[in-house]
Motif scaffolding. Structure first.
Motif, short mmCIF file in Angstrom:
data_model
loop_
_atom_site.label_atom_id
_atom_site.label_comp_id
_atom_site.label_asym_id
_atom_site.label_seq_id
_atom_site.Cartn_x
_atom_site.Cartn_y
_atom_site.Cartn_z
N ILE A 1 0.83 -1.21 0.00
CA ILE A 1 0.00 0.00 0.00
C ILE A 1 0.86 1.26 0.00
O ILE A 1 1.53 1.58 0.98
CB ILE A 1 -0.94 0.02 1.22
CG1 ILE A 1 -1.77 -1.26 1.28
CG2 ILE A 1 -1.85 1.25 1.16
CD1 ILE A 1 -2.58 -1.41 2.55
N TYR B 1 0.91 5.07 0.41
CA TYR B 1 -0.03 5.93 1.14
C TYR B 1 -0.24 7.25 0.41
O TYR B 1 0.69 8.03 0.21
CB TYR B 1 0.49 6.19 2.55
CG TYR B 1 -0.45 7.04 3.37
CD1 TYR B 1 -1.78 6.67 3.55
CD2 TYR B 1 -0.02 8.23 3.94
CE1 TYR B 1 -2.65 7.45 4.30
CE2 TYR B 1 -0.88 9.01 4.69
CZ TYR B 1 -2.19 8.62 4.85
OH TYR B 1 -3.06 9.40 5.58
N TYR C 1 1.60 8.85 8.09
CA TYR C 1 2.60 7.97 7.50
C TYR C 1 3.67 7.60 8.53
O TYR C 1 4.11 6.45 8.61
CB TYR C 1 3.24 8.63 6.28
CG TYR C 1 4.12 7.71 5.47
CD1 TYR C 1 3.58 6.84 4.54
CD2 TYR C 1 5.50 7.72 5.63
CE1 TYR C 1 4.38 5.99 3.79
CE2 TYR C 1 6.32 6.88 4.89
CZ TYR C 1 5.76 6.02 3.98
OH TYR C 1 6.55 5.18 3.26
N TYR D 1 2.18 5.01 10.80
CA TYR D 1 2.10 3.70 10.14
C TYR D 1 3.49 3.07 10.02
O TYR D 1 3.65 1.86 10.17
CB TYR D 1 1.48 3.83 8.75
CG TYR D 1 0.13 4.47 8.72
CD1 TYR D 1 -0.78 4.34 9.77
CD2 TYR D 1 -0.27 5.25 7.62
CE1 TYR D 1 -2.03 4.95 9.73
CE2 TYR D 1 -1.51 5.85 7.57
CZ TYR D 1 -2.39 5.71 8.63
OH TYR D 1 -3.61 6.31 8.59
N LEU E 1 3.44 -1.27 4.34
CA LEU E 1 3.45 0.11 3.86
C LEU E 1 4.47 0.31 2.75
O LEU E 1 5.62 -0.13 2.87
CB LEU E 1 3.76 1.04 5.04
CG LEU E 1 3.65 2.54 4.83
CD1 LEU E 1 2.23 2.94 4.47
CD2 LEU E 1 4.11 3.27 6.09
N PHE F 1 -4.69 3.88 4.73
CA PHE F 1 -3.93 2.69 5.10
C PHE F 1 -4.71 1.88 6.13
O PHE F 1 -4.71 0.65 6.10
CB PHE F 1 -2.57 3.10 5.66
CG PHE F 1 -1.67 1.94 6.00
CD1 PHE F 1 -1.07 1.19 5.00
CD2 PHE F 1 -1.40 1.61 7.32
CE1 PHE F 1 -0.23 0.11 5.31
CE2 PHE F 1 -0.56 0.54 7.64
CZ PHE F 1 0.03 -0.20 6.64
#
Length: 279
Positions: A14, A16, A34, A37, A46, A266
């Motif tokens: 993923i 972001y 971010y 995460y 991520l 996310f």
């Protein structure tokens, strides 16, 4: 316990894109997310932080150490060693001389060639207007970008179109990423934005898309699958209705072919995967 095939499918999946609709967060909010995460339990899922070239200076102010108390650095390593913006970990929409990963649109083969000339040595995803441009993308050893949705129902391409894109990329050895609309693991009908009165529509699932990339002969059927129980993950393989993909093959598909997808959320994909028992 996380199945090895699920880890192979979801690792770094993923990118972001919290700056973009429907989330449309401020730069500070998106960077803060971010950073959280990147330090969280699911950081292994991520990918890159997506930003437009026009907003790189805005981002650089946040990333410069010491300019604002408590400002996060989303990039790995010691930020004091390199004052100013470093591009590692970013995917930039538009051509920028310092970006190492670029996403840009092209309308014809001449534009693809010009982009290739200006971006030599960089990772470049070309968002295509039609599949005939894949030959030029392959010739210049670039990558392709597939738009899989948006904030209106008509922004979602048909499953057949996505399947044709996946197979055409595979036939030419062109790696690809997807963007927009892949908030949920499996095809479903959901609200298209976060407003209370948001329109609803059928959304493609990111598990559907990336399993279709691993099983391109059955791509249309996989993309149309709306039953999560049709998918299964164990240590040796991932499968759709008994059609198995070995874990090592799936890992190779992800690393060399079906690279990632951009999402303005996310947390939503992660929450859905947990609910399904796949995380």
């Amino acid at each position: 316990m996380l199945a090895r095939s699920a880890e192979a499918l979801f690792a770094g999946l993923i990118d972001y894109a919290g700056l973009f609709p429907p989330a449309a967060l401020s730069m500070e909010e998106a960077v803060r997310n971010y950073e959280a995460y990147r330090r969280g339990e699911h950081a292994w899922m991520l990918g890159r932080f997506v930003v437009t070239a026009q907003r790189l200076e805005e981002l650089s102010v946040i990333l410069r150490p010491g300019e604002a108390e408590g400002s996060p650095s989303i990039l790995p390593g010691d930020p004091s060693a390199s004052p100013g913006l470093r591009m590692t970990g970013l995917s930039v929409l538009g051509i920028h001389p310092d970006a190492d990963t670029i996403e840009v649109k092209a309308c014809n083969a001449d534009e693809v060639a010009a982009i290739a000339e200006r971006t030599a040595g960089k990772t470049v995803y070309i968002e295509l207007t039609d599949l005939s441009l894949l030959d030029a993308v392959a010739e210049h050893r670039l990558r392709a970008k597939l738009r899989t949705g948006g904030v209106t129902a008509d922004a979602f391409p048909a499953a057949e179109a996505i399947a044709n894109f996946i197979r055409a990329c595979g036939e030419r050895g062109v790696a690809f990423k997807a963007t927009a609309g892949l908030h949920h693991p499996v095809r479903c009908v959901k609200a298209l934005t976060y407003e209370a009165d948001a329109p609803r529509g059928t959304m493609h699932g990111f598990v559907n898309v990336f399993m279709a990339a691993a099983l391109p002969v059955r791509a249309e059927e996989i993309l149309l699958e709306a039953d999560p129980r049709a998918f299964a993950f164990d240590d040796d393989a991932a499968s759709w209705r008994g059609n198995r993909v070995a874990t090592e093959t799936l890992r190779d598909v992800r690393q060399r072919f079906a690279i990632s997808f951009g999402s303005c959320s996310f947390e939503e994909p992660v929450a859905d995967l947990k609910e399904l028992g796949w995380l």
